[in-house]
Design a protein around this motif. Structure first.
Motif, PDB file in Angstrom:
ATOM      1  N   GLN A   1      72.345  14.725  23.070  1.00 38.00           N
ATOM      2  CA  GLN A   1      71.460  13.722  22.479  1.00 38.00           C
ATOM      3  C   GLN A   1      70.330  13.393  23.455  1.00 38.00           C
ATOM      4  O   GLN A   1      70.546  13.275  24.665  1.00 38.00           O
ATOM      5  CB  GLN A   1      72.240  12.446  22.153  1.00 38.00           C
ATOM      6  CG  GLN A   1      71.410  11.482  21.313  1.00 38.00           C
ATOM      7  CD  GLN A   1      72.221  10.292  20.815  1.00 38.00           C
ATOM      8  OE1 GLN A   1      73.243   9.937  21.390  1.00 38.00           O
ATOM      9  NE2 GLN A   1      71.749   9.666  19.751  1.00 38.00           N
ATOM     10  N   CYS A   2      69.153  13.216  22.905  1.00 37.04           N
ATOM     11  CA  CYS A   2      67.960  12.890  23.686  1.00 37.04           C
ATOM     12  C   CYS A   2      67.864  11.365  23.842  1.00 37.04           C
ATOM     13  O   CYS A   2      68.445  10.619  23.047  1.00 37.04           O
ATOM     14  CB  CYS A   2      66.752  13.429  22.918  1.00 37.04           C
ATOM     15  SG  CYS A   2      65.170  13.229  23.716  1.00 37.04           S
ATOM     16  N   GLY A   3      67.133  10.916  24.845  1.00 31.26           N
ATOM     17  CA  GLY A   3      66.932   9.477  25.036  1.00 31.26           C
ATOM     18  C   GLY A   3      66.293   8.800  23.838  1.00 31.26           C
ATOM     19  O   GLY A   3      66.440   7.590  23.637  1.00 31.26           O
ATOM     20  N   CYS A   4      65.575   9.559  23.010  1.00 29.35           N
ATOM     21  CA  CYS A   4      64.906   8.986  21.831  1.00 29.35           C
ATOM     22  C   CYS A   4      65.891   8.757  20.693  1.00 29.35           C
ATOM     23  O   CYS A   4      65.539   8.150  19.684  1.00 29.35           O
ATOM     24  CB  CYS A   4      63.786   9.917  21.366  1.00 29.35           C
ATOM     25  SG  CYS A   4      64.383  11.394  20.529  1.00 29.35           S
ATOM     26  N   GLY A   5      67.117   9.282  20.822  1.00 29.33           N
ATOM     27  CA  GLY A   5      68.112   9.141  19.754  1.00 29.33           C
ATOM     28  C   GLY A   5      68.339  10.424  18.978  1.00 29.33           C
ATOM     29  O   GLY A   5      69.351  10.579  18.309  1.00 29.33           O
TER      30      GLY A   5
ATOM     31  N   GLY B   1      69.415  17.659  20.323  1.00 32.21           N
ATOM     32  CA  GLY B   1      68.952  19.031  20.536  1.00 32.21           C
ATOM     33  C   GLY B   1      67.501  19.137  20.986  1.00 32.21           C
ATOM     34  O   GLY B   1      66.929  20.224  20.954  1.00 32.21           O
ATOM     35  N   HIS B   2      66.913  18.017  21.418  1.00 30.31           N
ATOM     36  CA  HIS B   2      65.506  18.049  21.821  1.00 30.31           C
ATOM     37  C   HIS B   2      65.344  18.682  23.206  1.00 30.31           C
ATOM     38  O   HIS B   2      66.198  18.519  24.086  1.00 30.31           O
ATOM     39  CB  HIS B   2      64.926  16.625  21.857  1.00 30.31           C
ATOM     40  CG  HIS B   2      64.865  15.994  20.507  1.00 30.31           C
ATOM     41  ND1 HIS B   2      64.370  14.734  20.295  1.00 30.31           N
ATOM     42  CD2 HIS B   2      65.221  16.472  19.278  1.00 30.31           C
ATOM     43  CE1 HIS B   2      64.433  14.440  18.997  1.00 30.31           C
ATOM     44  NE2 HIS B   2      64.949  15.471  18.371  1.00 30.31           N
ATOM     45  N   TRP B   3      64.213  19.337  23.413  1.00 26.91           N
ATOM     46  CA  TRP B   3      63.894  19.999  24.682  1.00 26.91           C
ATOM     47  C   TRP B   3      64.139  19.064  25.871  1.00 26.91           C
ATOM     48  O   TRP B   3      64.776  19.430  26.856  1.00 26.91           O
ATOM     49  CB  TRP B   3      62.428  20.443  24.601  1.00 26.91           C
ATOM     50  CG  TRP B   3      61.852  21.131  25.794  1.00 26.91           C
ATOM     51  CD1 TRP B   3      62.510  21.508  26.939  1.00 26.91           C
ATOM     52  CD2 TRP B   3      60.488  21.543  25.945  1.00 26.91           C
ATOM     53  NE1 TRP B   3      61.619  22.124  27.786  1.00 26.91           N
ATOM     54  CE2 TRP B   3      60.388  22.164  27.212  1.00 26.91           C
ATOM     55  CE3 TRP B   3      59.348  21.453  25.135  1.00 26.91           C
ATOM     56  CZ2 TRP B   3      59.171  22.673  27.685  1.00 26.91           C
ATOM     57  CZ3 TRP B   3      58.147  21.961  25.599  1.00 26.91           C
ATOM     58  CH2 TRP B   3      58.069  22.563  26.858  1.00 26.91           C
TER      59      TRP B   3
ATOM     60  N   GLY C   1      58.163  17.199  23.882  1.00 24.35           N
ATOM     61  CA  GLY C   1      59.486  17.064  24.505  1.00 24.35           C
ATOM     62  C   GLY C   1      60.590  16.874  23.474  1.00 24.35           C
ATOM     63  O   GLY C   1      61.774  17.054  23.767  1.00 24.35           O
ATOM     64  N   HIS C   2      60.186  16.536  22.253  1.00 23.46           N
ATOM     65  CA  HIS C   2      61.185  16.275  21.212  1.00 23.46           C
ATOM     66  C   HIS C   2      61.249  17.393  20.168  1.00 23.46           C
ATOM     67  O   HIS C   2      61.803  17.218  19.080  1.00 23.46           O
ATOM     68  CB  HIS C   2      60.926  14.893  20.601  1.00 23.46           C
ATOM     69  CG  HIS C   2      60.859  13.844  21.673  1.00 23.46           C
ATOM     70  ND1 HIS C   2      61.984  13.292  22.236  1.00 23.46           N
ATOM     71  CD2 HIS C   2      59.795  13.354  22.358  1.00 23.46           C
ATOM     72  CE1 HIS C   2      61.615  12.466  23.215  1.00 23.46           C
ATOM     73  NE2 HIS C   2      60.308  12.488  23.308  1.00 23.46           N
ATOM     74  N   ILE C   3      60.696  18.544  20.535  1.00 22.98           N
ATOM     75  CA  ILE C   3      60.895  19.750  19.730  1.00 22.98           C
ATOM     76  C   ILE C   3      62.381  20.109  19.788  1.00 22.98           C
ATOM     77  O   ILE C   3      63.001  20.036  20.855  1.00 22.98           O
ATOM     78  CB  ILE C   3      60.065  20.919  20.314  1.00 22.98           C
ATOM     79  CG1 ILE C   3      58.574  20.697  20.024  1.00 22.98           C
ATOM     80  CG2 ILE C   3      60.528  22.270  19.770  1.00 22.98           C
ATOM     81  CD1 ILE C   3      57.681  21.711  20.716  1.00 22.98           C
TER      82      ILE C   3
HETATM   83 ZN    ZN Z   1      63.889  13.232  21.791  1.00 27.80          ZN
END
Ligand code: ZN
Length: 335
Positions: A170-174, A177-179, A159-161
């Protein structure tokens, strides 16, 4: 492994399920909303397991197997600052010792692909990937019959590709551009807002979707629901989202060369025609793949997918996985 039962636990972003399992069969099950508070979480998890402890089957329980959303510190069994569960950090082993049973704690999608390999649609394949499209996007990967773990147990975090080199969202992980930032159900409202703000779909600024975005009423369920009524803006937005799903699928196909990709997760399950079918069509037509397209199928066990996976890992764990679990060694050393 000898005959007996497994207590399987599925910790998801919205629901938590506990079941008494005999291999892939669910014998008893309870389900609650996942608490977003550490103390309540601890209490509820213990209550759910105690419900099975109070049954006559408890003596035959061989192991407690927890499959959870990530990120997970695999070796310590700690859910760390999970973005899709209010940033909670939960030390799971500390909640399980009182039950006096061996336990293992793994990522939910890692469990799911192992269940598929033992008892589901990946049974006859050596190279298989499980993809969940739900609140977040997760994966579990088997290559050459090996379950991938990685140096910190995150080899499968597909999911973080990065699917967007411009890194617009921005993704929830910080990360950017993550999927998952584009296709994860929890992030869909933000992506749709981006589409509206930047008018990526012609005329969308005057649509019901724009009004819902403005009132912060739009979520993934409503978006896909609108699309099912034929709303052209919802369909156009979903087409945009699907571009990122296709980029993600292409990336994992080119990286891992799977024979089969198994798709699960509530959003994919409930919107097969809107998500899985278009992905499959794109993959099958795609000339950009470095390898032949894999079969793409829906998960074998429906909403019990992760419970079955947790059971599979308890009955038949790869030895190199057990060796990584520090708490498992400690428990074994004591006995
Ligand atoms: Zn992510």
């Amino acid at each position: 492994m000898r005959e007996g039962y497994i207590v399987a636990v599925d910790i998801g972003a919205t629901k938590m399920r506990v079941a008494l399992m005999r291999k892939e069969a669910v014998l008893a099950k309870r389900e609650v909303k996942t608490p977003a508070d550490v103390k309540i979480f601890a209490k509820v998890l213990k209550q759910l397991i105690s419900y099975i402890r109070s049954s006559s089957s408890w003596d035959k329980v061989l192991m407690i197997s927890i499959a959870t959303i990530g990120p997970l510190d695999l070796e310590r069994g700690v859910i760390t600052n999970t973005p899709n569960l209010g940033g909670l950090t939960i030390d799971l082993p500390s909640l399980l010792t009182e039950f006096n049973k061996p336990f293992i704690i793994v990522n939910d999608c890692v469990a799911a692909i192992w269940g598929e390999k033992l008892w589901g649609k990946a049974r006859h394949y050596s190279n298989a990937i499980y993809v969940t499209i739900s609140t977040g996007i997760g994966g579990g990967i088997i290559t050459d019959n090996n379950l991938l773990l990685g140096k910190s147990g995150n080899a499968h975090e597909i999911g973080h590709i990065v699917v967007d080199a411009e890194r617009k969202l921005q993704c929830g992980c910080g990360g950017w551009g993550h999927w998952e930032a584009y296709g994860g159900g929890g992030n869909i409202p933000r992506f749709v807002k981006y589409i509206v703000d930047n008018k990526l779909v012609k005329g969308i600024e005057n649509s019901i979707i724009a009004r819902m975005v403005e009132r912060e009423e739009l979520d993934a369920k409503k978006l896909y629901g609108l699309a099912k009524t034929g709303n052209k803006y919802a369909l156009a937005v979903i087409k945009e989202v699907n571009k990122y799903h296709v980029a993600g699928f292409e990336s994992i196909i080119n990286m891992y060369d799977p024979e089969i990709i198994i798709v699960g997760g509530s959003i994919a399950f409930n919107n097969y025609e809107l998500i899985v079918e278009p992905i499959r069509r794109s993959i099958n037509n795609r000339k950009g793949l470095i390898t032949s397209p894999p079969i793409i199928e829906l998960a074998s066990f429906g909403e019990d997918e992760v419970l079955v996976g947790a059971s599979a890992l308890a009955y038949s764990p790869p030895r190199y996985l057990l060796e990584r679990l520090k708490y498992f060694h400690q428990a074994a050393d004591k006995s």
